[in-house]
Design an enzyme around this catalytic site. Structure first.
Site, mmCIF file in Angstrom:
data_model
loop_
_atom_site.group_PDB
_atom_site.id
_atom_site.type_symbol
_atom_site.label_atom_id
_atom_site.label_comp_id
_atom_site.label_asym_id
_atom_site.label_seq_id
_atom_site.Cartn_x
_atom_site.Cartn_y
_atom_site.Cartn_z
ATOM 1 C CG HIS A 24 -1.985 -1.059 1.146
ATOM 2 N ND1 HIS A 24 -3.323 -0.779 1.106
ATOM 3 C CD2 HIS A 24 -1.893 -2.414 1.077
ATOM 4 C CE1 HIS A 24 -4.023 -1.901 1.014
ATOM 5 N NE2 HIS A 24 -3.163 -2.915 1.010
ATOM 6 C CG ASP A 117 -4.653 2.380 1.733
ATOM 7 O OD1 ASP A 117 -5.573 1.828 1.138
ATOM 8 O OD2 ASP A 117 -3.566 1.843 2.019
HETATM 9 O O1 LIG Z 1 11.804 -8.609 -2.168
HETATM 10 C C1 LIG Z 1 10.914 -7.806 -2.464
HETATM 11 C C2 LIG Z 1 9.551 -8.164 -2.561
HETATM 12 C C3 LIG Z 1 8.634 -7.187 -2.887
HETATM 13 N N1 LIG Z 1 9.024 -5.901 -3.106
HETATM 14 C C4 LIG Z 1 8.040 -4.846 -3.440
HETATM 15 O O2 LIG Z 1 6.966 -4.907 -2.502
HETATM 16 C C5 LIG Z 1 5.745 -4.630 -3.142
HETATM 17 C C6 LIG Z 1 4.794 -5.756 -2.829
HETATM 18 O O3 LIG Z 1 3.503 -5.398 -3.225
HETATM 19 P P1 LIG Z 1 2.447 -6.470 -3.762
HETATM 20 O O4 LIG Z 1 3.006 -7.248 -4.862
HETATM 21 O O5 LIG Z 1 1.179 -5.733 -4.076
HETATM 22 O O6 LIG Z 1 2.269 -7.485 -2.576
HETATM 23 P P2 LIG Z 1 1.904 -7.301 -1.004
HETATM 24 O O7 LIG Z 1 3.012 -6.693 -0.308
HETATM 25 O O8 LIG Z 1 1.502 -8.639 -0.581
HETATM 26 O O9 LIG Z 1 0.633 -6.282 -1.064
HETATM 27 C C7 LIG Z 1 -0.613 -6.236 -0.381
HETATM 28 O O10 LIG Z 1 -1.251 -5.082 -0.956
HETATM 29 C C8 LIG Z 1 -1.582 -5.171 -2.356
HETATM 30 C C9 LIG Z 1 -2.250 -3.858 -2.736
HETATM 31 O O11 LIG Z 1 -3.438 -3.677 -2.014
HETATM 32 C C10 LIG Z 1 -2.474 -6.353 -2.636
HETATM 33 O O12 LIG Z 1 -2.720 -6.469 -4.026
HETATM 34 C C11 LIG Z 1 -1.816 -7.623 -2.101
HETATM 35 O O13 LIG Z 1 -2.650 -8.751 -2.314
HETATM 36 C C12 LIG Z 1 -1.541 -7.444 -0.600
HETATM 37 O O14 LIG Z 1 -0.974 -8.598 -0.042
HETATM 38 C C13 LIG Z 1 6.022 -4.498 -4.640
HETATM 39 O O15 LIG Z 1 6.022 -3.137 -5.012
HETATM 40 C C14 LIG Z 1 7.421 -5.077 -4.799
HETATM 41 O O16 LIG Z 1 8.194 -4.449 -5.804
HETATM 42 C C15 LIG Z 1 10.357 -5.548 -3.019
HETATM 43 O O17 LIG Z 1 10.721 -4.400 -3.242
HETATM 44 N N2 LIG Z 1 11.260 -6.521 -2.700
#
Ligand SMILES: O=c1ccn([C@@H]2O[C@H](COP(=O)(O)OP(=O)(O)O[C@H]3O[C@H](CO)[C@@H](O)[C@H](O)[C@H]3O)[C@@H](O)[C@H]2O)c(=O)[nH]1
Length: 426
Positions: A24, A117
């Protein structure tokens, strides 16, 4: 001395409030950077119980404020439930926000608007109490927003009576295509109603509504949502360097709740041939069960490809014993990595992902094929679109026990690596 600042016209001041999760914070922070880039003063509060956040490349007119997490009201316990922690963060952010709004009711940093948000729409109550404008920001896809809105309006009955739901002009959603809170209410009691109410019950009072998607990606879904609310689609919210370069030097989201293992990941990728590596990550919140973790580990062992696997600190104990040593020749396990740099590296040929909306948008934007292993929340719906609508990857099939087996993982990886997904490198 009359300072330069006194003579300058004060900038409009906007506060951008995200819920405390990396998935988020990233798109809201990115939006905050765009606001700062067009000349606004922006404040982004981030809850911090410690100072272990990592900040980088942020514009000068964007201030990240640390919001202390309030202490427990009752006796301290080690085991805080998810909901109790959610409430404590809500209270902490609420206290901070009221104080910030009071301090800047007038003066050069008077607050003109608060972007919040959509899942923490209680922020709007505070904002409106100060007579300030509020803008909702949806961090998930329009398809998912439409499903939650249909639930909120009671246009679909949950628990599902027919086993599927149909929203006008959208693909048919079977149970396995739906957000987990819709498909399996028993597992998350009360969650769906809370989420649907929180996102939509105050939405008519918002002055603007933004969504992190774009028309070409979800044409029907965007139209459907726009027929109910004046949505503005402003996605994909990725650092500018990966899109149009509009914001100079914008290489990274800039606020990380985890410490990335940057140099070793990138050095390791540099040593691999083009299109040869499977990148595996499940984002910042998903927790795989131990049996699933083992099957994935075995699937990666079976595969002939190299892999870079992000396993968060809290998940490391679920890896099979000796896995890291046994696979040292072909694999690297890190606790967190600079995902955008990894996805745009030429050695990466496919992305095994939970299909969080940011990861999905990032892979789509950078042209990396996906192996979709959705875990919960909106992810099953994103996975359906990956395979059936955008045709940029394969969705793994789960067995009856809810676990995807090693052979299936290996087959999907091979298919995507050998051209079953989208292709970036020709
Ligand atoms: O090693 C890592 C892993 C992830 N990321 C970043 O972390 C973010 C992860 O976001 P996302 O892929 O959306 O997963 P979640 O962190 O699980 O996000 C939550 O929030 C999102 C937006 O509401 C939802 O779509 C997901 O299901 C929910 O779990 C991304 O920008 C990635 O680039 C990193 O930089 N490094």
């Amino acid at each position: 001395m009359g300072s330069l600042q006194e003579k300058e016209t004060p900038k409009l001041h906007v506060v951008v409030v995200s819920c405390h999760a990396q998935g988020h914070i990233n798109p809201l922070l990115q939006f905050a950077k765009h606001l700062a880039h067009v000349g606004l003063q922006v404040t982004l509060p981030v809850i911090s119980s410690s100072s272990d956040h990592h900040y980088r490349h942020l514009p000068r007119s964007l201030t990240v404020d640390h919001v202390p997490l309030l202490p427990y009201q009752g006796a301290e316990t080690e085991t805080e439930t998810v909901l109790a922690l959610w409430e404590r963060r809500k209270e902490s952010m609420g206290v901070y926000l009221k104080e910030l709004m009071r301090c800047h009711e007038d003066g050069s940093k008077r607050i003109s608007c608060v972007v919040y948000d959509s899942v923490i729409s209680w922020v709007l109550d505070i904002v409106k109490g100060f007579g300030v404008m509020g803008a909702a920001f949806f961090t998930q896809s329009c398809a998912v927003n439409s499903i939650y809105y249909s639930v909120y309006k009671h246009w679909v009955s949950v628990p599902l009576d027919k086993g599927w739901i149909c929203v006008d002009g959208f693909p048919l959603f079977e149970a396995l295509d739906l957000p987990s809170f819709v498909a399996d209410q028993g597992k998350y009691p009360g969650f769906l109603q809370h989420l649907a109410d929180e996102q939509f019950q105050r939405l008519n009072e918002a002055d603007w509504i933004f969504a992190n998607t774009f028309d070409a990606l979800e044409p029907q879904e965007v139209k459907w949502m726009e027929s109910h609310f004046p949505f503005k689609n402003i996605g994909p919210m990725l650092p500018s360097i990966y899109l149009d370069g509009r914001i100079p030097n914008d290489k990274d989201y800039g606020v990380s709740l985890f410490e990335p293992n940057k140099s070793s990941s990138m050095k390791w990728l540099d040593s691999k041939p083009e299109n040869s590596v499977v990148y595996v990550s499940f984002g910042s919140t998903a927790e795989l069960g131990k049996p699933q973790m083992e099957e994935l580990a075995e699937g990666l062992k079976l595969s002939t490809k190299s892999f870079l696997w992000v396993v968060r600190e809290s998940e490391l104990h679920k890896l099979p014993p000796k896995f890291i040593d046994e696979t040292a020749e072909k694999g690297l396990v890190v606790k967190w990595c600079p995902q955008l740099q990894v996805l745009s590296h030429k050695s990466v040929g496919c992305f095994v992902t939970h299909c969080g909306w940011n990861s999905t948008l990032e892979a789509l934007s950078l042209g990396v094929g996906l192996v979709a292993m959705a875990q919960w929340s909106d992810q099953p719906t994103n996975a359906k679109y990956v395979e059936d609508v955008w045709k940029v990857g394969k969705r793994v099939r789960m067995e009856e026990d809810g676990v995807c087996k090693r052979e299936e993982i290996e087959v999907c990886i091979n298919e995507v690596m050998e051209g079953g997904g989208q292709s970036r490198h020709g």
